[in-house]
Scaffold this motif. Structure first.
Motif: not given
Length: 258
Positions: A86, A113-117, A120-121, A139-141, A143
């Motif tokens: 994250r 690779v990871g989502g906003n916390d 942000t991306v 890249q953003g998240p 899965y």
């Protein structure tokens, strides 16, 4: 215990200590995590059992490597250093970007690779210098199958986190057979095979949080020959297969309660 210290310590004395004292077992995922909690463990029965990770099927690695490089506009000879987690200040993702840019490793690309916390991306993408835009990809998240393909396509893993009481991304990197660059704040890396020169036989263990230390490790990853990288990755995979498999976790829990 370092944040809201008074409230947490008061809760531990009034409530938490009772949970620990009355527990048949207190389970920790790493030896270092257990050491951190030592002051609260008097009169308890503590054990260390690493969390399990899915041991992946590595079939299709060549295809995944080619597909991601084509998508990013990279050549087949370019090495991909993967960061997974994250986008939080604790993970030091901004410091990772800065160290990578400073390293100027022309044969390496960084994929984040990871989502906003706490970041942000889009904020991270905007922070990438134009000169590095063809080597740094936020890249953003991802899965499931998409994340699996990213792991298969990578040549190495990097995490400059302040602290990881376990570190699932590091564990996954080893399970995928990738050499790693990781800070000493990853408790799990201290359970892995040791190398006198690099600190760990699975890659590079950084002794401090200095940018120069990370830059040197990225440059070493860039300059390492394929055989060295493969040896580190194979060591990590053997360790993960033996120590982090779901079957081993299951058996350890059953044995603990016997």
């Amino acid at each position: 215990m370092k944040r809201r210290t008074f409230l947490k310590q008061a809760w531990m004395k009034a409530v938490g200590a009772g949970y620990l004292r009355d527990a048949q077992r207190v389970v920790f995922s790493t030896k270092r995590e257990r050491q951190k909690a030592a002051r609260w463990l008097q009169g308890t029965s503590a054990v260390t059992i690493p969390f399990p990770v899915r041991i992946p099927d590595l079939e299709g690695r060549h295809e995944a490597r080619s597909a991601l490089r084509a998508a990013l506009g990279l050549s087949e000879s370019d090495r991909i250093l993967l960061s997974v987690g994250r986008l939080h200040r604790m993970k030091r993702v901004c410091e990772t970007l800065a160290a990578f840019v400073d390293a100027q490793a022309e044969n390496v690309a960084l994929v984040v690779v990871g989502g906003n916390d706490t970041f942000t991306v889009q904020e991270l993408r905007s922070s990438v210098p134009p000169a590095a835009a063809n080597r740094v990809f936020v890249q953003g998240p991802l899965y499931g199958a998409a994340l699996h393909q990213a792991w298969l396509a990578a040549d190495g893993f990097i995490s400059l986190s302040f602290r990881e009481n376990f570190g699932f991304s590091l564990a996954d990197a080893c399970a995928y057979g990738l050499p790693v660059i990781a800070t000493a704040g990853h408790d799990l890396i201290h359970e892995m095979p040791v190398d006198e020169k690099t600190g760990t036989a699975v890659g590079w263990l950084l002794p401090d949080l200095a940018t120069r230390t990370a830059v040197d490790a990225i440059r070493a990853f860039s300059a390492a020959n394929i055989a060295q990288l493969q040896a580190c990755g194979a060591t990590g995979k053997r360790w993960a297969d033996e120590e982090l498999s779901p079957d081993r976790f299951h058996d350890a829990l059953i044995s603990m309660m016997a």
